[in-house]
Design a protein around this motif. Structure first.
Motif, short mmCIF file in Angstrom:
data_model
loop_
_atom_site.label_atom_id
_atom_site.label_comp_id
_atom_site.label_asym_id
_atom_site.label_seq_id
_atom_site.Cartn_x
_atom_site.Cartn_y
_atom_site.Cartn_z
N ILE A 1 33.91 62.96 -12.41
CA ILE A 1 34.04 61.63 -12.91
C ILE A 1 33.98 60.62 -11.60
O ILE A 1 34.78 60.70 -10.79
CB ILE A 1 35.40 61.54 -13.79
CG1 ILE A 1 35.13 62.18 -15.04
CG2 ILE A 1 35.34 59.80 -14.13
CD1 ILE A 1 36.50 61.95 -15.87
N PHE A 2 33.11 59.74 -11.71
CA PHE A 2 33.14 58.56 -10.85
C PHE A 2 33.59 57.21 -11.72
O PHE A 2 33.19 56.89 -12.49
CB PHE A 2 31.57 58.32 -10.49
CG PHE A 2 31.31 59.21 -9.04
CD1 PHE A 2 31.16 58.54 -8.07
CD2 PHE A 2 31.04 60.63 -9.43
CE1 PHE A 2 30.99 59.49 -6.93
CE2 PHE A 2 30.65 61.38 -8.44
CZ PHE A 2 30.60 60.79 -6.73
N CYS A 3 34.67 56.68 -11.07
CA CYS A 3 35.31 55.52 -11.61
C CYS A 3 35.70 54.43 -10.28
O CYS A 3 36.80 54.37 -10.09
CB CYS A 3 36.53 55.88 -12.57
SG CYS A 3 37.28 54.23 -13.44
N ARG A 4 34.76 53.87 -10.01
CA ARG A 4 34.73 53.30 -8.72
C ARG A 4 34.86 51.83 -8.79
O ARG A 4 34.07 51.17 -9.78
CB ARG A 4 33.72 53.61 -7.76
CG ARG A 4 33.68 55.16 -7.49
CD ARG A 4 32.52 55.65 -6.45
NE ARG A 4 31.34 55.35 -6.67
CZ ARG A 4 30.14 55.74 -6.10
NH1 ARG A 4 30.71 56.42 -4.76
NH2 ARG A 4 29.09 55.49 -6.12
N ASN A 5 35.60 51.20 -8.21
CA ASN A 5 35.77 49.78 -8.11
C ASN A 5 35.95 49.13 -9.64
O ASN A 5 35.53 48.19 -9.96
CB ASN A 5 34.74 48.86 -7.56
CG ASN A 5 34.39 49.62 -6.20
OD1 ASN A 5 35.25 49.58 -5.29
ND2 ASN A 5 33.02 50.11 -5.85
N VAL A 6 36.94 49.74 -10.34
CA VAL A 6 37.25 49.46 -11.77
C VAL A 6 38.89 49.23 -11.72
O VAL A 6 39.25 48.25 -12.06
CB VAL A 6 36.89 50.55 -12.78
CG1 VAL A 6 37.36 50.15 -14.19
CG2 VAL A 6 35.61 50.92 -12.72
N LEU A 7 39.54 50.10 -11.18
CA LEU A 7 41.08 49.96 -11.15
C LEU A 7 41.60 48.79 -10.56
O LEU A 7 42.62 48.14 -10.91
CB LEU A 7 41.72 51.19 -11.04
CG LEU A 7 41.40 52.56 -11.66
CD1 LEU A 7 42.10 53.59 -11.01
CD2 LEU A 7 41.58 52.33 -12.99
N ILE A 8 40.97 48.16 -9.49
CA ILE A 8 41.22 46.86 -8.65
C ILE A 8 41.47 45.87 -9.77
O ILE A 8 42.06 45.03 -9.19
CB ILE A 8 40.36 46.86 -7.60
CG1 ILE A 8 38.96 46.59 -8.08
CG2 ILE A 8 40.48 47.81 -6.51
CD1 ILE A 8 37.98 46.10 -6.71
N TYR A 9 40.58 45.67 -11.02
CA TYR A 9 40.74 44.60 -11.79
C TYR A 9 41.83 45.04 -12.88
O TYR A 9 41.92 43.87 -13.75
CB TYR A 9 39.32 44.50 -12.60
CG TYR A 9 38.26 44.28 -11.50
CD1 TYR A 9 38.13 42.98 -10.88
CD2 TYR A 9 37.20 45.06 -10.97
CE1 TYR A 9 37.17 42.65 -10.13
CE2 TYR A 9 36.29 44.83 -10.31
CZ TYR A 9 36.38 43.50 -9.58
OH TYR A 9 35.34 43.24 -8.57
N PHE A 10 42.55 46.08 -12.87
CA PHE A 10 43.61 46.35 -13.82
C PHE A 10 45.02 45.66 -13.37
O PHE A 10 45.36 45.90 -12.37
CB PHE A 10 43.45 47.70 -14.51
CG PHE A 10 42.09 48.22 -15.09
CD1 PHE A 10 41.22 47.43 -15.52
CD2 PHE A 10 42.10 49.44 -15.51
CE1 PHE A 10 40.26 47.66 -16.25
CE2 PHE A 10 41.04 49.58 -16.18
CZ PHE A 10 40.09 48.86 -16.55
#
Length: 283
Positions: A219-228
């Motif tokens: 899984i790639f989940c990049r530069n997403v959690l920084i907005y959460f």
């Protein structure tokens, strides 16, 4: 005259957007939030952001209204072969490790997920890397799934046509191998790669999305959690854990870390890259 987003209106939207989509717009992002909401408020002809809030919350067709708003809230900036250090580790080490594990299990399908896939640059990049690795020839198959919250950006991903901005890190020989020129400005992914990739909608803080796809090897989940926010990050990470096979791999963005998130995922480091693994059943 610019219509301001009051402190009260900001709090209403901050709470609602966090609950529904996981997005965090703290006090320091009040003006950014105002600028994201303004186009839809103006389009609807509403006199205040409070009116927009109640419109979005209680309109009979609110799901359609949310779909119109989401493209204004999310950041869909991307390009092919982003953060090459992680991709090098994927190609040089992880593909072969996954293939070995799959051979032992009897499954002949590599499964990769691109979470928050935007216009498709990342999932198509991953498909090209898997294809060019030579490790998954027929009767093997590669299935890359791209998920995103924004229905409009998913339509663009399915169209698979891109302009020069998406190729800032793309080797010309690779571009010639996997793209067809449409016109002076656009290139389109060739069918062999497009057929490896499917797109679907998903809200990463809603646990139901993981039940709609098979368990993934990578899984790639990049530069997403920084907005959460904190709670949304916890929910998203737990979902990503569930979406992985035991022993599966998770890549986050270079500015993201799980050091403050309670998780069973284990960090591993390589030169130029950090990734996480779901522990094997026996370890």
């Amino acid at each position: 005259m610019t219509l301001q987003l009051s402190e009260r209106e900001h709090r209403l939207f901050e709470e609602w957007l966090g609950e529904e989509f996981g997005l965090r717009f703290g006090p320091e992002k009040r003006e950014i939030l105002r600028s994201r909401l303004e186009p839809r408020r103006a389009e609807l002809g509403l006199d205040s952001f409070e009116e927009l809030y109640f419109h979005l919350k209680f309109h009979p067709a609110r799901q359609e209204e949310w779909d119109r708003l989401i493209p204004h809230l999310t950041n869909n900036e991307s390009y092919f072969f982003r953060e090459v250090g992680q991709l090098d580790v994927l190609s040089s080490e992880i593909f072969s490790n996954v293939r070995d594990r799959l051979e032992k299990s009897g499954r002949r399908e590599l499964r990769i997920l691109s979470a928050a896939c935007a216009a498709g640059e990342e999932p198509y990049s991953l498909a090209m890397l898997a294809h060019d690795s030579g490790l998954f020839p027929a009767p093997w198959s590669v299935r890359v799934t791209g998920v995103d919250l924004d229905p409009q950006i998913l339509d663009r991903a399915r169209a698979a046509a891109y302009t020069s901005n998406a190729f800032r890190r793309t080797d010309e020989s690779l571009k010639a191998r996997h793209f067809d020129r449409v016109d002076e400005e656009r290139w389109k992914i060739k069918p062999a790669i497009r057929e490896m990739v499917a797109f679907r909608r998903a809200n990463l803080i809603n646990e139901s999305w993981t039940r709609e796809i098979p368990a993934q090897d990578v899984i790639f989940c990049r530069n997403v959690l920084i907005y959460f926010g904190e709670e949304s990050t916890r929910k998203a990470v737990e979902g990503l854990y569930r979406a992985l096979v035991p022993g599966g791999y998770l890549f986050l963005g270079h500015a993201e870390s799980l050091s403050r998130v309670p998780t069973r995922l284990e960090a591993e480091r390589r030169p130029g890259a950090i990734f996480y693994r779901r522990p094997d059943r026996n370890g």
